[in-house]
Motif scaffolding. Structure first.
Motif, PDB file in Angstrom:
ATOM      1  N   PHE A 257       0.835  -1.204   0.000  1.00 10.56           N
ATOM      2  CA  PHE A 257       0.000   0.000   0.000  1.00 10.56           C
ATOM      3  C   PHE A 257       0.869   1.254   0.000  1.00 10.56           C
ATOM      4  N   LEU A 258       1.906   1.233   0.865  1.00 15.91           N
ATOM      5  CA  LEU A 258       2.732   2.439   1.004  1.00 15.91           C
ATOM      6  C   LEU A 258       3.588   2.690  -0.234  1.00 15.91           C
ATOM      7  N   SER A 259       3.730   1.647  -1.077  1.00 16.03           N
ATOM      8  CA  SER A 259       4.585   1.829  -2.246  1.00 16.03           C
ATOM      9  C   SER A 259       3.801   2.230  -3.494  1.00 16.03           C
ATOM     10  N   VAL A 260       2.460   2.271  -3.415  1.00 11.57           N
ATOM     11  CA  VAL A 260       1.693   2.752  -4.578  1.00 11.57           C
ATOM     12  C   VAL A 260       1.230   4.182  -4.311  1.00 11.57           C
ATOM     13  N   SER A 261       0.617   4.779  -5.331  1.00 10.39           N
ATOM     14  CA  SER A 261       0.407   6.224  -5.268  1.00 10.39           C
ATOM     15  C   SER A 261      -0.745   6.662  -4.370  1.00 10.39           C
ATOM     16  N   CYS A 262      -1.459   5.728  -3.733  1.00 15.21           N
ATOM     17  CA  CYS A 262      -2.549   6.100  -2.815  1.00 15.21           C
ATOM     18  C   CYS A 262      -2.089   7.151  -1.808  1.00 15.21           C
ATOM     19  N   VAL A 263      -0.813   6.999  -1.376  1.00 14.68           N
ATOM     20  CA  VAL A 263      -0.315   7.813  -0.262  1.00 14.68           C
ATOM     21  C   VAL A 263      -0.185   9.296  -0.639  1.00 14.68           C
ATOM     22  N   ASN A 264      -0.215   9.583  -1.934  1.00 12.57           N
ATOM     23  CA  ASN A 264      -0.093  10.985  -2.321  1.00 12.57           C
ATOM     24  C   ASN A 264      -1.308  11.798  -1.903  1.00 12.57           C
ATOM     25  N   CYS A 265      -2.447  11.127  -1.811  1.00 13.73           N
ATOM     26  CA  CYS A 265      -3.675  11.857  -1.503  1.00 13.73           C
ATOM     27  C   CYS A 265      -4.282  11.475  -0.161  1.00 13.73           C
ATOM     28  N   HIS A 266      -3.926  10.302   0.359  1.00 16.63           N
ATOM     29  CA  HIS A 266      -4.605   9.824   1.565  1.00 16.63           C
ATOM     30  C   HIS A 266      -3.641   9.732   2.746  1.00 16.63           C
ATOM     31  N   LEU A 317     -12.622  12.828  -8.481  1.00 20.12           N
ATOM     32  CA  LEU A 317     -11.225  13.230  -8.592  1.00 20.12           C
ATOM     33  C   LEU A 317     -10.247  12.105  -8.255  1.00 20.12           C
ATOM     34  N   MET A 318     -10.758  10.935  -7.891  1.00 16.27           N
ATOM     35  CA  MET A 318      -9.862   9.806  -7.624  1.00 16.27           C
ATOM     36  C   MET A 318      -9.653   9.020  -8.914  1.00 16.27           C
ATOM     37  N   PRO A 319      -8.425   8.979  -9.397  1.00 18.01           N
ATOM     38  CA  PRO A 319      -8.189   8.265 -10.662  1.00 18.01           C
ATOM     39  C   PRO A 319      -8.040   6.769 -10.427  1.00 18.01           C
ATOM     40  N   ALA A 320      -8.247   5.998 -11.483  1.00 18.84           N
ATOM     41  CA  ALA A 320      -7.901   4.574 -11.430  1.00 18.84           C
ATOM     42  C   ALA A 320      -6.382   4.495 -11.545  1.00 18.84           C
ATOM     43  N   MET A 321      -5.726   3.819 -10.573  1.00 22.20           N
ATOM     44  CA  MET A 321      -4.260   3.829 -10.575  1.00 22.20           C
ATOM     45  C   MET A 321      -3.701   2.654 -11.363  1.00 22.20           C
ATOM     46  N   HIS A 322      -4.568   1.878 -11.995  1.00 21.93           N
ATOM     47  CA  HIS A 322      -4.140   0.732 -12.806  1.00 21.93           C
ATOM     48  C   HIS A 322      -3.247  -0.202 -11.996  1.00 21.93           C
ATOM     49  N   LEU A 323      -3.715  -0.547 -10.800  1.00 17.97           N
ATOM     50  CA  LEU A 323      -2.962  -1.495  -9.976  1.00 17.97           C
ATOM     51  C   LEU A 323      -3.126  -2.895 -10.557  1.00 17.97           C
ATOM     52  N   THR A 324      -2.099  -3.715 -10.366  1.00 13.66           N
ATOM     53  CA  THR A 324      -2.223  -5.124 -10.776  1.00 13.66           C
ATOM     54  C   THR A 324      -3.146  -5.811  -9.779  1.00 13.66           C
ATOM     55  N   ASP A 325      -3.635  -6.987 -10.156  1.00 14.55           N
ATOM     56  CA  ASP A 325      -4.538  -7.705  -9.259  1.00 14.55           C
ATOM     57  C   ASP A 325      -3.875  -7.977  -7.916  1.00 14.55           C
ATOM     58  N   ASN A 326      -2.577  -8.302  -7.941  1.00  8.31           N
ATOM     59  CA  ASN A 326      -1.870  -8.558  -6.682  1.00  8.31           C
ATOM     60  C   ASN A 326      -1.831  -7.311  -5.814  1.00  8.31           C
ATOM     61  N   GLU A 327      -1.497  -6.197  -6.453  1.00  7.59           N
ATOM     62  CA  GLU A 327      -1.447  -4.939  -5.691  1.00  7.59           C
ATOM     63  C   GLU A 327      -2.815  -4.614  -5.104  1.00  7.59           C
ATOM     64  N   LEU A 328      -3.852  -4.800  -5.948  1.00  8.81           N
ATOM     65  CA  LEU A 328      -5.212  -4.528  -5.485  1.00  8.81           C
ATOM     66  C   LEU A 328      -5.540  -5.375  -4.255  1.00  8.81           C
ATOM     67  N   ASP A 329      -5.229  -6.671  -4.351  1.00  5.97           N
ATOM     68  CA  ASP A 329      -5.518  -7.565  -3.229  1.00  5.97           C
ATOM     69  C   ASP A 329      -4.805  -7.081  -1.973  1.00  5.97           C
ATOM     70  N   SER A 330      -3.543  -6.683  -2.143  1.00  7.82           N
ATOM     71  CA  SER A 330      -2.774  -6.237  -0.980  1.00  7.82           C
ATOM     72  C   SER A 330      -3.372  -4.959  -0.387  1.00  7.82           C
ATOM     73  N   VAL A 331      -3.681  -3.991  -1.251  1.00  2.30           N
ATOM     74  CA  VAL A 331      -4.202  -2.721  -0.756  1.00  2.30           C
ATOM     75  C   VAL A 331      -5.517  -2.949  -0.010  1.00  2.30           C
ATOM     76  N   VAL A 332      -6.389  -3.801  -0.624  1.00  2.15           N
ATOM     77  CA  VAL A 332      -7.669  -4.065   0.031  1.00  2.15           C
ATOM     78  C   VAL A 332      -7.436  -4.794   1.349  1.00  2.15           C
ATOM     79  N   ALA A 333      -6.544  -5.770   1.342  1.00  2.00           N
ATOM     80  CA  ALA A 333      -6.287  -6.530   2.567  1.00  2.00           C
ATOM     81  C   ALA A 333      -5.783  -5.611   3.682  1.00  2.00           C
TER      82      ALA A 333
END
Lengths: 339, 558
Positions: A257-266, A317-333
């Motif tokens: 989670f901390l390595s994807v761009s979510c952290v820029n806004c949240h 204003l929240m864009p789709a960050m085009h996360l891979t399925d693995n990244e998505l699973d991790s972020v949701v988890a």
């Protein structure tokens, strides 16, 4: 006439079925649950009655006139008596409305003053509402809490009156804060601080909308005011004041989670995620809804929302960050652990 | 007075034999009647376009979470619907009716400034086309579908460049600004014409009520439009020259725009309703066979409404957080406007009282107007109760309220005017049968559409939402409202059919089909270019009554 009857019928029906509201309670400005909403409802009801009486009299006379004075077959061609006017009658129907207007001014002024001039008592809760395109930020400066879209306030019953005073601000365009059963609306305007207050007499989840057109997703900018009895509210406050949950079983997911761009806004308090553009996620799982009231907060919805917000709330204003399925699973988890 | 072939007329008709000459004669015309008809025709075309937009809006809202159009398209639709209806339908109808009727009613040959008049029409049309060009041009010619989406009220700072990129908002600003020149020009012309070109004997006190109302209306246009134009120019400065009047991110004021907009916007709604007042004040007496009750009071009421309407604008802003004393002031002013408005309704009622009413289509529209305007006025009183307004403003209740004034009152008044004066303008009668279908379908459709919207507002539905969630008690009312809109569309089709049919094979109207009393009915239908062969002379406010009743003329009493 029919319209007025319809309104009265609805009001009555709403009063009768007041107890049957489900998850989404049906709002109605004539079912107030807070002192300002009560005062507004009372003066509004008086205005409706006065207008209904005026309507009945004038519409009755008009109906009588068009029936009584219609041209009937076989009438002579002679013109009716030509009447040009009467100063006495003119004066009468100028003065009578003036008197009615005077009454309305007086009752309006009384409620305006009583709602707008109310001073917060010492025990009042103070919160700040910040309007964003298209979500609500709620801050409790004295409690050190920042949350979004769901405003928790304590129940204010006669035994323990505790009103909540809201300061209203906007970071972008004009919005309006409207929860019909708690108060009328007050605009949320950038570069200007407005205020309003509520003292809900009943616990529950009361829904409202942004009521000032604020751009593409104005429709999906819902407000939930969650009124809790004092002990529940205090428990909620204590939970919100804690830092984010550290669950060792999702350490890898947290890293993802901390390595994807979510952290820029949240922001997730206690981590390196400290963006301020989107809602604070520190206690995301304590909220019932996602995307400002559009989705209920379930794992599937959360995943779908992160995957492609534009499919759910086009133009947000929240864009789709085009996360891979693995990244998505991790972020949701990881997010699922943020109780 | 049968149709007479005047030599001049005949030669004109011969000359117009070729199509290009006929078209040229319309493009180059400075005749007030032709310009009036062109204003009305343009307004009706814009009305049909904006009506189709309303249909799409209602189709989107018929069920919750519907997907007829997306949010941006929807926002553009309600922006363009509102902007079109106010600036490209309401305003040209005012100009069109004034242009066509005022010279005829005061016995003049034309407006005071015929060329200015033609300029006004073409600049209005250019403004309208400029606004609609945004659909093609606002992203450059390659990007279609970018009409303004900031609402017809264009609240700052949503219109600033930070939130409204591209040029669609600029098209809104410039389209309205340019077409506003047309409205100002036409208003100046109306005032000059009525002040200086009345025929012999037409004292101001004898001027038809229609003309009185339209003159007050013209004054209001001249006073109300400049604040809007000023605000729009300031907004352009913000967008292109780095000014920060409304740019809240640099210390500007969002509320300042609202003041600029509504000090125009509130008089504007009275400006729009006045042509309906004007029409009803002519049609109701003729079809009740009685003079208007309390003529002077009617003029006084209109002037009073004109004055008070400039002091009520902030009742659109009760929720912006004004001080209690300001709220009380604007509530008081708003209540006061109900008094002269009430006087008008009572006087129409008193005119009907004791009459011999003929329910031809124009009168039907007038009677419905009075009922609906009464309700519009009373919901307006409710909205002036500031605390009530805190709940109702920006809800569907307000949508219902102002559609009661603009559809239920203004539009019904305009239809009354069209049915009443169409025979004069074209020499053909509209069909009474189709007219009654049109009327009843419109009444039913109108009430089905807008009555439930009052309830939606009370149940907390905000305006300008492209979608809503199920389960909040809004579904049945939205469903009824959308069905009503479809019925209104059928009514408008009846109207279009009626007009086309009448133009092709309508019954001949003759000079005075309604047995009316004002001057325009003395000339032929349609009137010749010069209106009257000889300058008319009047001795009372009902010159044709005097003519038809030499034994009991009005001038004996006036």
């Amino acid at each position: 006439m029919t319209r007025r009857l319809a309104v009265l019928t609805v009001v009555c029906a709403e009063l009768v079925f007041a107890g049957t509201a489900g998850d989404h309670p049906i709002e109605n400005i004539f079912r107030p649950l807070s002192t300002p909403a009560h005062e507004i409802s009372d003066v509004s009801f008086l205005a409706v009655i006065i207008c209904a009486v005026i309507f009945s009299v004038v519409a009755g006379l008009l109906t009588y006139a068009i029936i009584r004075y219609r041209r009937r077959p076989g009438d002579s061609d002679a013109e009716p008596p030509q009447v040009y006017g009467s100063n006495q009658i003119e004066a009468a129907w100028t003065v009578i409305p003036l008197l009615i207007v005077f009454v309305l001014i007086m009752v309006s002024a009384r409620v305006i003053a009583s709602v707008q001039n109310a001073k917060p008592p010492a025990n009042a809760l103070h919160a700040t509402v910040v309007g964003h395109q298209w979500w609500w930020e709620f801050r409790y400066p004295s409690l050190g809490i920042v949350t979004a879209n769901e405003l928790h306030v304590p129940l204010s019953d006669t035994a323990h009156p505790q009103p909540t005073f809201l300061k209203l601000e906007s970071v972008d365009v004009a919005h309006s804060f409207w929860v019909p059963r708690l108060n009328g609306k007050t605009d949320v305007i950038p570069n200007r601080a407005n205020d309003m207050w509520i003292d809900p007499h009943e616990a529950g989840d009361f829904i409202g909308n942004c009521a000032e057109y604020c751009g593409t997703q104005h429709a999906n900018m819902l407000i939930h005011v969650i009124v809790q009895p004092k002990p529940d509210f205090e428990r909620w406050v204590a939970e919100q004041q804690l830092p984010a949950v550290e669950d060792p079983s999702v350490a890898a997911d947290k890293q993802a989670f901390l390595s994807v761009s979510c952290v820029n806004c949240h922001t997730v308090k206690g981590t390196s995620a400290s963006g301020v553009f989107g809602p604070d996620l520190t206690h995301l799982m304590s909220r019932k809804y996602l995307a400002s009231g559009v989705l209920s907060n379930t794992p599937e919805n959360l995943r779908a929302w992160i995957k492609d917000p534009q499919a759910i709330k086009p133009g947000c204003l929240m864009p789709a960050m085009h996360l891979t399925d693995n990244e998505l699973d991790s972020v949701v988890a990881y997010l699922r652990t943020l109780k | 007075m049968a149709t007479v072939d005047y030599p001049l007329e005949k030669s004109r008709r011969q000359r117009e034999f070729s199509l290009s000459e006929a078209l040229y004669s319309w493009v180059a015309t400075v005749d007030h009647k032709r310009l009036g008809l062109m204003y009305m025709t343009s307004a009706i075309i814009f009305f049909l376009i904006a009506g189709v937009m309303a249909m799409v809006i209602r189709a989107q809202l018929i069920v919750p979470e519907n997907h007829v159009v997306g949010p941006q398209t929807f926002n553009r639709l309600f922006t363009m619907h509102g902007t079109t209806m106010v600036f490209l339908v309401g305003m040209p109808i005012i100009a069109g009716m004034s242009n066509y009727l005022i010279p005829l009613m005061i016995g003049a040959r034309d407006m005071a400034f015929p060329r200015l008049n033609a300029f006004g029409y073409w600049i209005f049309l250019f403004g309208g086309i400029l606004l609609y060009f945004s659909y093609l041009g606002a992203n450059g010619l390659f990007g279609a579908g970018s009409a303004p989406d900031v609402g017809w009220f264009a609240y700052a700072p949503l219109t600033e460049r930070a939130f409204s990129r591209g040029t669609s908002t600029d098209y809104w600003i410039l389209g309205i600004l340019v077409s506003g020149i047309g409205s100002i020009v036409s208003a100046i012309n109306v005032i000059a014409t009525t002040l200086s070109m009345r025929c012999k004997g037409m004292k101001l006190s004898r001027m038809p009520l229609f003309v009185w109302v339209m003159v007050v209306d013209a004054w209001m246009v001249i006073l109300a439009l400049p604040p809007l134009t000023a605000g729009q120019v300031m907004l352009l400065f913000d967008r292109y020259l780095g000014a920060n009047f409304f740019n809240t991110q640099a210390g500007g004021s969002a509320v300042l725009w609202q003041h600029f907009f509504w000090i125009f916007g509130h008089p504007e709604v009275y400006i729009l309703i006045f042509p309906a007042f004007a029409t009803v004040s002519e049609v109701v007496p003729v079809f009740s066979r009685k003079p208007i009750f309390g003529r002077q009071a009617m003029v006084g009421a209109v002037v009073a409404i004109g004055f008070i309407s400039f002091g009520v604008w902030a009742h659109h802003m009760f929720a912006v957080g004004m001080a209690p004393i300001s709220n009380i002031f604007f509530a008081t002013a708003s209540f006061l406007v109900a008094v002269p408005t009430g006087v008008k309704i009572f006087n129409w009622l008193a005119t009907i009282w004791g009459g011999k009413i003929r329910f031809a289509t124009p009168m039907l529209f007038c009677v419905a107007f009075i009922f609906q305007f009464l309700i519009a006025g009373l919901t307006g009183v409710m909205l002036a109760v500031t605390p009530f307004d805190w709940q109702l403003t920006d809800s569907y209740f307000v949508v219902a309220h102002f559609h009661y004034t603009l559809t239920g009152s203004f539009l019904f008044g305009v239809f009354a005017a069209i049915y009443y004066w169409f025979p004069k303008a074209t020499g053909k009668m509209l069909s009474e049968t189709i007219g009654k279908w049109h009327f009843w379908l419109l009444v039913i459709g109108f009430h089905l559409t807008f009555d439930p919207q009052h309830i939606l507002g009370i149940l907390g539905m905000p305006r300008r939402v492209y979608t809503y969630a199920p389960g909040r008690g809004w579904e049945p009312w939205n469903m009824i409202s959308s069905i009503g809109a479809a019925i209104q569309a059928i009514a408008i089709i009846c109207f279009a059919w009626n007009v086309i049919r009448a133009l092709i094979k309508g019954e001949r109207a003759g000079d005075d089909p309604w047995d009316a009393w004002t001057l325009e009915w003395t000339t032929t239908s349609p009137p010749p270019e010069y209106n009257y062969e000889t300058d008319p002379e009047v001795r009372s406010s009902r010159p044709l009554w005097d003519l038809k009743h030499p034994e009991d003329p009005d001038w004996k009493y006036e």
